[in-house]
Design an enzyme around this catalytic site. Structure first.
Site, PDB file in Angstrom:
ATOM      1  N   HIS A 163      73.284 -47.293-141.237  1.00 40.37           N
ATOM      2  CA  HIS A 163      71.978 -47.639-140.657  1.00 40.37           C
ATOM      3  C   HIS A 163      71.323 -46.402-140.033  1.00 40.37           C
ATOM      4  O   HIS A 163      70.165 -46.100-140.303  1.00 40.37           O
ATOM      5  CB  HIS A 163      72.158 -48.739-139.604  1.00 40.37           C
ATOM      6  CG  HIS A 163      70.904 -49.072-138.843  1.00 40.37           C
ATOM      7  ND1 HIS A 163      70.165 -50.200-139.102  1.00 40.37           N
ATOM      8  CD2 HIS A 163      70.272 -48.422-137.841  1.00 40.37           C
ATOM      9  CE1 HIS A 163      69.106 -50.217-138.293  1.00 40.37           C
ATOM     10  NE2 HIS A 163      69.154 -49.149-137.514  1.00 40.37           N
ATOM     11  N   GLU A 164      72.086 -45.695-139.210  1.00 39.26           N
ATOM     12  CA  GLU A 164      71.501 -44.562-138.479  1.00 39.26           C
ATOM     13  C   GLU A 164      71.122 -43.413-139.419  1.00 39.26           C
ATOM     14  O   GLU A 164      70.061 -42.826-139.280  1.00 39.26           O
ATOM     15  CB  GLU A 164      72.462 -44.084-137.390  1.00 39.26           C
ATOM     16  CG  GLU A 164      72.608 -45.082-136.238  1.00 39.26           C
ATOM     17  CD  GLU A 164      71.291 -45.381-135.525  1.00 39.26           C
ATOM     18  OE1 GLU A 164      70.467 -44.461-135.390  1.00 39.26           O
ATOM     19  OE2 GLU A 164      71.077 -46.528-135.126  1.00 39.26           O
ATOM     20  N   HIS A 167      67.859 -43.803-141.149  1.00 39.34           N
ATOM     21  CA  HIS A 167      66.652 -43.405-140.411  1.00 39.34           C
ATOM     22  C   HIS A 167      66.259 -41.976-140.793  1.00 39.34           C
ATOM     23  O   HIS A 167      65.069 -41.632-140.820  1.00 39.34           O
ATOM     24  CB  HIS A 167      66.880 -43.487-138.900  1.00 39.34           C
ATOM     25  CG  HIS A 167      66.754 -44.879-138.350  1.00 39.34           C
ATOM     26  ND1 HIS A 167      65.662 -45.671-138.580  1.00 39.34           N
ATOM     27  CD2 HIS A 167      67.589 -45.617-137.568  1.00 39.34           C
ATOM     28  CE1 HIS A 167      65.821 -46.848-137.970  1.00 39.34           C
ATOM     29  NE2 HIS A 167      66.980 -46.835-137.356  1.00 39.34           N
ATOM     30  N   TYR A 178      57.519 -45.411-135.675  1.00 39.16           N
ATOM     31  CA  TYR A 178      58.476 -46.353-135.075  1.00 39.16           C
ATOM     32  C   TYR A 178      57.788 -47.290-134.090  1.00 39.16           C
ATOM     33  O   TYR A 178      58.040 -47.267-132.882  1.00 39.16           O
ATOM     34  CB  TYR A 178      59.586 -45.561-134.392  1.00 39.16           C
ATOM     35  CG  TYR A 178      60.896 -46.306-134.291  1.00 39.16           C
ATOM     36  CD1 TYR A 178      61.539 -46.782-135.422  1.00 39.16           C
ATOM     37  CD2 TYR A 178      61.491 -46.530-133.057  1.00 39.16           C
ATOM     38  CE1 TYR A 178      62.735 -47.461-135.334  1.00 39.16           C
ATOM     39  CE2 TYR A 178      62.696 -47.206-132.952  1.00 39.16           C
ATOM     40  CZ  TYR A 178      63.305 -47.674-134.099  1.00 39.16           C
ATOM     41  OH  TYR A 178      64.495 -48.346-134.011  1.00 39.16           O
ATOM     42  N   GLU A 187      63.076 -49.969-139.384  1.00 43.17           N
ATOM     43  CA  GLU A 187      64.333 -50.633-139.029  1.00 43.17           C
ATOM     44  C   GLU A 187      64.915 -51.377-140.238  1.00 43.17           C
ATOM     45  O   GLU A 187      66.117 -51.352-140.484  1.00 43.17           O
ATOM     46  CB  GLU A 187      64.086 -51.631-137.897  1.00 43.17           C
ATOM     47  CG  GLU A 187      64.354 -51.070-136.530  1.00 43.17           C
ATOM     48  CD  GLU A 187      65.743 -50.454-136.434  1.00 43.17           C
ATOM     49  OE1 GLU A 187      66.724 -51.131-136.776  1.00 43.17           O
ATOM     50  OE2 GLU A 187      65.846 -49.295-136.029  1.00 43.17           O
ATOM     51  N   ASP A 260      60.430 -53.813-127.325  1.00 37.21           N
ATOM     52  CA  ASP A 260      61.061 -53.216-128.504  1.00 37.21           C
ATOM     53  C   ASP A 260      60.025 -52.558-129.429  1.00 37.21           C
ATOM     54  O   ASP A 260      60.031 -52.781-130.647  1.00 37.21           O
ATOM     55  CB  ASP A 260      61.862 -54.329-129.236  1.00 37.21           C
ATOM     56  CG  ASP A 260      62.601 -53.840-130.468  1.00 37.21           C
ATOM     57  OD1 ASP A 260      63.066 -52.685-130.472  1.00 37.21           O
ATOM     58  OD2 ASP A 260      62.728 -54.636-131.422  1.00 37.21           O
ATOM     59  N   HIS A 265      62.970 -54.080-133.952  1.00 35.85           N
ATOM     60  CA  HIS A 265      64.256 -54.669-134.333  1.00 35.85           C
ATOM     61  C   HIS A 265      64.162 -56.193-134.432  1.00 35.85           C
ATOM     62  O   HIS A 265      65.155 -56.857-134.680  1.00 35.85           O
ATOM     63  CB  HIS A 265      65.349 -54.355-133.308  1.00 35.85           C
ATOM     64  CG  HIS A 265      65.660 -52.913-133.139  1.00 35.85           C
ATOM     65  ND1 HIS A 265      64.988 -52.107-132.257  1.00 35.85           N
ATOM     66  CD2 HIS A 265      66.595 -52.129-133.730  1.00 35.85           C
ATOM     67  CE1 HIS A 265      65.499 -50.883-132.298  1.00 35.85           C
ATOM     68  NE2 HIS A 265      66.469 -50.869-133.196  1.00 35.85           N
TER      69      HIS A 265
HETATM   70 ZN   LIG Z   1      67.676 -48.443-136.234  1.00 37.93          ZN
END
Ligand SMILES: [Zn+2]
Length: 343
Positions: A163-164, A167, A178, A187, A260, A265
């Site tokens: 996931h990271e 990005h 974002y 996301e 958020d 998210h």
């Molecule tokens: Zn993320």
């Protein structure tokens, strides 16, 4: 062109706030952006050209550093490409999982590392003390150890690492801002690749995968929970410590609040559900290939409707080239329709 360096933390702010309210030690600290280092190198990146020129010539090599529980990155080299295993389990996991992520991009999507130019993969483990988070900050990955009760080391999960690092791929491609819908798309793409990479590495299919994100990093007090479910958004957790999973699975339940970054998210759940439905029809790797082609055509301010159009169009072009099944465009449009898209 401005590069939007996403400072993307794995555990979302609304979860951190609930943890802090439940009295979890360190949660407030983890929520504070000030604890996450802003790059203060003299050569702070300002635009794409400068960014590319500053990037060191890479060989897709992994470099895993041990922060030694300091709030700093690149403190001590723990394991470099080709090194044998160390006695640090977290360094080994970060090394292995980053390798699986790199292999997936190479083998399935024909991409050379995060920037498609063989950028080295820099990973930091043991960042800070009891740090219940992990983040991508524009050019490297950093993992906390967790507090051992709510969360364990965030490097213990392939879908967190996938996931990271995704990005980073998004940053180099669509460069989605974002915030709001483009942030939820950012996301979403990270959940897509985190999940697809995990299924590929573990030999799962859309049918056999659990579609959970972050389930392996839950500590003893939160065991059985996860951060997100792509198959059933809104069902990943419901407990006194974290609160309830706020993800919608359909546009009718779209989150309009400001938390958020306006729900990056949260509303990503709607897109995640569409990806899950598409993967059930065409297979996860095929769906990921179509989504990846779209990511290369999307732009920083793209919204959900734009994404539906571009993803469907990508499926059509891949089908014309014989790289996707002829009926995949219809199947993908049907998956989006089930979640109320386009609006
Ligand atoms: Zn993320």
């Amino acid at each position: 062109m401005n590069i939007h360096r996403c400072h993307c933390a794995f555990i979302p702010p609304h979860v951190q706030e609930n943890l802090a309210r439940a009295g979890v030690e360190g949660a407030a600290v983890s929520a504070q952006v000030s604890r996450i280092p802003r790059k203060n190198r003299a050569n702070r990146v300002k635009d794409a050209e400068e960014f590319m020129s500053l990037a060191p010539v890479g060989t897709s090599s992994r470099e895993v550093y041990d922060s030694q529980n300091e709030w700093r990155q690149r403190v001590k080299m723990a394991r470099e490409e080709g090194d044998s295993t160390t006695d640090d389990k977290d360094a080994n996991n970060a090394y292995d999982y980053a390798g699986m992520v790199r292999d997936y991009y190479k083998e399935v999507l024909k991409r050379n590392s995060i920037d498609n130019a063989n950028m080295n993969l820099i990973l930091n483990v043991h960042y800070g003390e009891n740090f219940n988070n992990a983040f991508w900050d524009g050019d490297e990955m950093t993992f906390g150890d967790g507090d051992g009760r709510k969360f364990v080391s965030l490097s213990r999960s392939l879908d967190v690492v996938g996931h990271e690092l995704a990005h980073g791929v998004t940053q180099w491609e669509a460069n989605l801002i974002y915030e709001g819908q483009c942030g939820a798309l950012n996301e979403h793409f990270s959940d897509v690749f985190g999940s697809a990479i995990t299924q590929y590495a573990e030999g799962q299919t859309a049918e056999t995968a659990d579609w959970l994100i972050g389930d392996e990093i839950m500590g003893p007090e939160l065991r059985g929970e996860a951060l997100r479910s792509m198959k059933d958004p809104g069902s990943a957790y419901n407990n006194r410590i974290m609160g309830k999973d706020p993800q919608p699975a359909h546009m009718r339940d779209y989150y309009t609040g400001s938390a958020d970054n306006h729900g990056v998210h949260i509303n990503s759940g709607i897109l995640n559900k569409a990806f899950y439905l598409a993967a059930m029809e065409v297979g996860t790797d095929m769906a990921a290939l179509i989504w990846y082609a779209a990511l290369q055509k999307l732009w920083p301010t793209a919204n959900f409707n734009d994404a539906v159009l571009i993803i469907s169009e990508s499926a059509r072009l891949l089908a014309i080239d014989g790289k996707a099944p002829a009926d995949s465009p219809q199947k993908i449009r049907a998956a989006f329709k089930e979640v109320g898209l386009p609006t």
